[in-house]
Structure formats: C-alpha cells, structure tokens
Write a protein that holds these residues in place. Structure first.
Motif, PDB file in Angstrom:
ATOM      1  N   MET A  68      55.412  10.217 -33.368  1.00  0.00           N
ATOM      2  CA  MET A  68      54.074  10.764 -33.119  1.00  0.00           C
ATOM      3  C   MET A  68      53.947  12.086 -33.872  1.00  0.00           C
ATOM      4  O   MET A  68      54.946  12.765 -34.100  1.00  0.00           O
ATOM      5  CB  MET A  68      53.852  11.017 -31.619  1.00  0.00           C
ATOM      6  CG  MET A  68      53.971   9.802 -30.725  1.00  0.00           C
ATOM      7  SD  MET A  68      52.808   8.476 -31.111  1.00  0.00           S
ATOM      8  CE  MET A  68      51.257   9.261 -30.682  1.00  0.00           C
ATOM      9  N   GLY A  69      52.723  12.439 -34.178  1.00  0.00           N
ATOM     10  CA  GLY A  69      52.478  13.742 -34.799  1.00  0.00           C
ATOM     11  C   GLY A  69      53.291  13.922 -36.072  1.00  0.00           C
ATOM     12  O   GLY A  69      53.340  13.042 -36.939  1.00  0.00           O
ATOM     13  N   VAL A  70      53.964  15.054 -36.156  1.00  0.00           N
ATOM     14  CA  VAL A  70      54.739  15.373 -37.357  1.00  0.00           C
ATOM     15  C   VAL A  70      55.818  14.322 -37.601  1.00  0.00           C
ATOM     16  O   VAL A  70      56.093  13.938 -38.745  1.00  0.00           O
ATOM     17  CB  VAL A  70      55.384  16.764 -37.194  1.00  0.00           C
ATOM     18  CG1 VAL A  70      56.177  17.141 -38.419  1.00  0.00           C
ATOM     19  CG2 VAL A  70      54.324  17.815 -36.908  1.00  0.00           C
ATOM     20  N   SER A 112      61.842  11.684 -33.354  1.00  0.00           N
ATOM     21  CA  SER A 112      61.188  12.574 -32.392  1.00  0.00           C
ATOM     22  C   SER A 112      61.965  13.886 -32.342  1.00  0.00           C
ATOM     23  O   SER A 112      63.126  13.899 -31.925  1.00  0.00           O
ATOM     24  CB  SER A 112      61.160  11.930 -30.999  1.00  0.00           C
ATOM     25  OG  SER A 112      60.756  12.884 -30.034  1.00  0.00           O
ATOM     26  N   ARG A 377      47.064  21.049 -25.932  1.00  0.00           N
ATOM     27  CA  ARG A 377      48.102  20.021 -26.053  1.00  0.00           C
ATOM     28  C   ARG A 377      48.771  19.786 -24.710  1.00  0.00           C
ATOM     29  O   ARG A 377      48.981  18.667 -24.285  1.00  0.00           O
ATOM     30  CB  ARG A 377      49.162  20.460 -27.056  1.00  0.00           C
ATOM     31  CG  ARG A 377      48.783  20.200 -28.469  1.00  0.00           C
ATOM     32  CD  ARG A 377      50.064  20.059 -29.280  1.00  0.00           C
ATOM     33  NE  ARG A 377      49.774  20.320 -30.668  1.00  0.00           N
ATOM     34  CZ  ARG A 377      49.918  21.508 -31.235  1.00  0.00           C
ATOM     35  NH1 ARG A 377      50.370  22.513 -30.551  1.00  0.00           N
ATOM     36  NH2 ARG A 377      49.604  21.672 -32.486  1.00  0.00           N
TER      37      ARG A 377
HETATM   38  O1  LIG Z   1      58.662  15.046 -32.704  1.00  0.00           O
HETATM   39  P1  LIG Z   1      58.284  14.967 -31.272  1.00  0.00           P
HETATM   40  O2  LIG Z   1      59.071  15.910 -30.420  1.00  0.00           O
HETATM   41  O3  LIG Z   1      58.374  13.557 -30.764  1.00  0.00           O
HETATM   42  O4  LIG Z   1      56.806  15.411 -31.123  1.00  0.00           O
HETATM   43  C1  LIG Z   1      55.755  14.624 -31.607  1.00  0.00           C
HETATM   44  C2  LIG Z   1      54.460  15.432 -31.564  1.00  0.00           C
HETATM   45  O5  LIG Z   1      54.254  15.815 -30.219  1.00  0.00           O
HETATM   46  C3  LIG Z   1      53.127  16.636 -29.950  1.00  0.00           C
HETATM   47  O6  LIG Z   1      51.968  15.927 -30.137  1.00  0.00           O
HETATM   48  C4  LIG Z   1      53.095  17.873 -30.813  1.00  0.00           C
HETATM   49  O7  LIG Z   1      51.888  18.530 -30.653  1.00  0.00           O
HETATM   50  C5  LIG Z   1      53.292  17.512 -32.270  1.00  0.00           C
HETATM   51  O8  LIG Z   1      53.402  18.684 -33.043  1.00  0.00           O
HETATM   52  C6  LIG Z   1      54.533  16.663 -32.437  1.00  0.00           C
HETATM   53  O9  LIG Z   1      54.698  16.343 -33.771  1.00  0.00           O
END
Ligand SMILES: O=P(O)(O)OC[C@H]1O[C@H](O)[C@H](O)[C@@H](O)[C@@H]1O
Length: 382
Positions: A68-70, A112, A377
C-alpha cells in the motif's frame, strides 16, 4: 506568493538556512539526501538475505507485488521495468485480496515498511493459504515477517536507523531495491551491483545539487518547488517508468504538503486529462480580483512533463503536440528530463529531483513535511 488552505508559499523560506532546519524537525531533507545510502544498503541486505538465489527453482508463472502507499510503488517500478522485456507478468495489488488466478505457481512479493499494514498482511496470509512462493520486505519481527517465515521465504528487513520517524515515504529506495533484485535473480531484468551503484551515484549528485545551502536560482529542487507552488499540477510521465515517477511526485505532494496533484501517463493522458487544458482551471483566472495585491491567488493548471529517455515515437509526437496545445491555452509547462541509460538511473534522476521538490514545497508553505496529514491518516485507518 500564493495561498492554499490558509498557508502561504514564501519562496524566501527556501534560502533561509535557519528556517530550513527549524521547519524540518524530523530531517525530511536529510532523509531525501540519504537516498543513495538507502539504495546501497538495500542492495547489500537483499543479497545477504538470499534474494540473489531465488531463481534456482525456476521462474514463477506471474509475480504479484502486494503493498500500500509507498510500498506499492515498489510493485509499480517492477511492473514498469518488466513490462516490455520480461516473459512473466507483474501485477501490483493495493488492497485486501489476491487476484483469483494467483496460486502455487506464482510468486508474491509482500512489501510493507511497518510490516503491519492491514491490507498487505491480509494478502500475504492469503498467499500462504494458496501455497504461493513468498518474498517479504519490511520491518523485522512483525506480522508480515512471521507469515513469510512460516513458508521459509526470504525476508529483507527494513528498519532500524533507516528513514525519518519510520515513515515509508522516506524509505522508498529500501523498499524498491529488493523486488528488483529478486526479478534480476529470476532473469527478468538486468540489474546488478554496477547498475544499483550507478543509480546511487546519480542520487548522490542530485543530493549535492539540491542541498539546502544551494540557492534557489541554481538549485533544481527549489526551482521545481517554486514552479509547483500555487498551481494545480498535472504530472505526466512519457513512459511507464516516468509515470511511476509522476505518481510518486503526486503522492509525495499529498504526503509532504497536503497538496493535491493529478498524475497520468502518455499516451493515455492525451485521451482524457488533456481536456483540462480547455477547462475552468486552465489559463488566466478570469474571476481573479484584478486589484488583488498578488495575482494568481487561485490555483491554475500547470503541466509537469516527466520525460523519459526512451519514449515510443508516437508518444514523443503526442508529447510535442500536448506542449503546443498547453502553450496555446495558456497552461504553463515544466519539462523534467530523465538522464542515464539504465532504467534504474532514469528512475533515480526523476524521483530524486521530485522528492526534493516536494519537501521544499512543503517547507515553502511553512509546513512540516513529516507531519502533514498525519491526523487525517490516523483517523481514516481506525
Ligand atoms: O509500508 P507500509 O508500512 O505498509 O505502509 C503503507 C502506507 O501506509 C500508510 O497509508 C501511509 O500513510 C503510507 O505512507 C504508507 O506508504
């Protein structure tokens, strides 16, 4: 200069060394400067943790990158690197479920930073149930590492001193490198120590040119931040790889400065987003107060073209036409060109610069780039 949500962009802040230190208490600028070190460390750690050996049992039918996300960007990068030259499809999953077809013949790479993100852990657990091969990237001693350990898959730990306050956006390269090395071990992409080192050198060079003490008029990171300020950025990549950099910039602008942006990829963007050149946010603001002290108070569209070295000839033609149309409609254009021969180099050139620009944009607005939108968030993930 410009206002947004009450915050004003003050370009002078970007050359005020004391402000750049005080306004960035978590050291987000330092974390961008650590990109090259991250890339080198992630390469070493991936090798030490067995990723270079995963090709011994043959190739999977498909690769699913879950994140997810980054962390999901690691999948987008891998997909872009593999799209035209690899005989194995790569799919990024952002969500709770594996695709229906995924099974024992496939490899799931779960990424993650925290090792705890609900969606990624759920997909990984499903991968274990279906007997998929597993590789993990993330914090050690977490639900994610436990799942990967259960099937004896390689796990590349990310954490400890890496990054700012454990924020995934500050650790992009730590997350992106291991899946690429895994794909290289499977013979899907050509990337080894010298390619990672060359990309790291490019990130180092950018860190030098974009350093806080370098003045705005010669600092490409600060210049790009000033071009972004007060606009609604439309960010287009001219190749799959450049489109990942476009998405990264849009995501970072949101994450660092709570700043909205639209990203796209040519040629698709020329089929839909281009219509915005004729829309209400294009050109001069007809409703702007002509007596306002500072013109351009309401955000206007600006096109940011992230140009790859390798463009399909028809994409290059549609890029040229789009620039002409933008000029015709009064939409300013900024072009950011990738450099380098290897895709990793080109990605580093684009993302490295954009990461700096985003942090400088937040600082120009007087925002702490480490804490923007943190409360939102937290509330949505409850
Ligand atoms: O890399 P993780 O710990 O799984 O997090 C995944 C994502 O989670 C949240 O949405 C944060 O706001 C993001 O910045 C991050 O990339």
């Amino acid at each position: 200069m410009t206002a947004a949500g009450g915050a004003r962009f003050e370009p002078d802040r970007l050359d005020d060394q004391a402000y750049l230190t005080e306004g960035d208490p978590s050291g987000m600028l330092r974390s961008v400067a650590s990109s090259a070190a991250q890339m080198r460390a992630a390469y070493r750690s991936s090798v030490e943790n067995g990723l270079a050996r995963i090709g011994r049992d043959g190739r999977p039918r498909a690769i699913v990158v879950a994140g997810m996300g980054v962390s999901a960007l690691a999948g987008d990068v891998l997909e872009a690197l593999c799209r035209y030259g690899a005989p194995v499809p790569v799919v990024t999953v952002r969500g709770h479920r594996l695709p229906g077809w995924a099974g024992a013949a496939d490899l799931v790479i779960a990424v993650s930073r925290s090792g705890r993100t609900e969606e990624t852990v759920a997909v990984t657990a499903e991968a274990v149930r279906r007997g998929c091969a597993l590789v993990g990237v993330g914090a050690p001693d977490t639900p994610l590492s436990a799942l990967v350990a259960r099937v004896g898959g390689p796990y590349v730990p990310v954490g400890g001193a890496t990054g700012v306050a454990g924020q995934p956006k500050a650790t992009l390269w730590s997350l992106v490198v291991p899946p690429i090395l895994a794909a290289a071990a499977l013979g899907l992409v050509s990337a080894g120590e010298s390619e990672f080192e060359s990309a790291a050198k490019r990130l180092e060079d950018l860190a030098h040119r974009c350093r806080p003490s370098s003045e705005s008029f010669i600092n490409p990171g600060k210049t790009l931040a000033m071009e972004l300020a007060g606009t609604l950025p439309l960010i287009w990549g001219t190749s799959p790889l450049a489109a990942v950099a476009a998405r990264r910039l849009a995501d970072r602008l949101g994450g660092d400065a709570g700043y909205p942006a639209i990203w796209g990829e040519l040629p698709e963007a020329a089929h839909n987003q281009i219509v915005t050149f004729d829309g209400p946010l294009a050109g001069r603001d007809l409703f702007a107060d002509p007596f306002a002290d500072e013109p351009g108070e309401s955000p206007r569209l600006r096109l940011f073209l992230l140009r790859d070295v390798e463009e399909h000839p028809l994409v290059a033609a549609s890029r040229t036409a789009a620039v002409r149309l933008a000029e015709d409609r009064g939409v300013p254009v900024s072009e950011i060109a990738a450099e380098g021969a290897h895709p990793l180099d080109r990605l580093a050139a684009l993302v490295g610069l954009c990461d700096y620009a985003s942090v400088y944009l937040a600082l120009g607005y007087g925002m702490d780039p480490a804490s923007a939108a943190a409360e939102l968030r937290a509330r949505i993930s409850q």
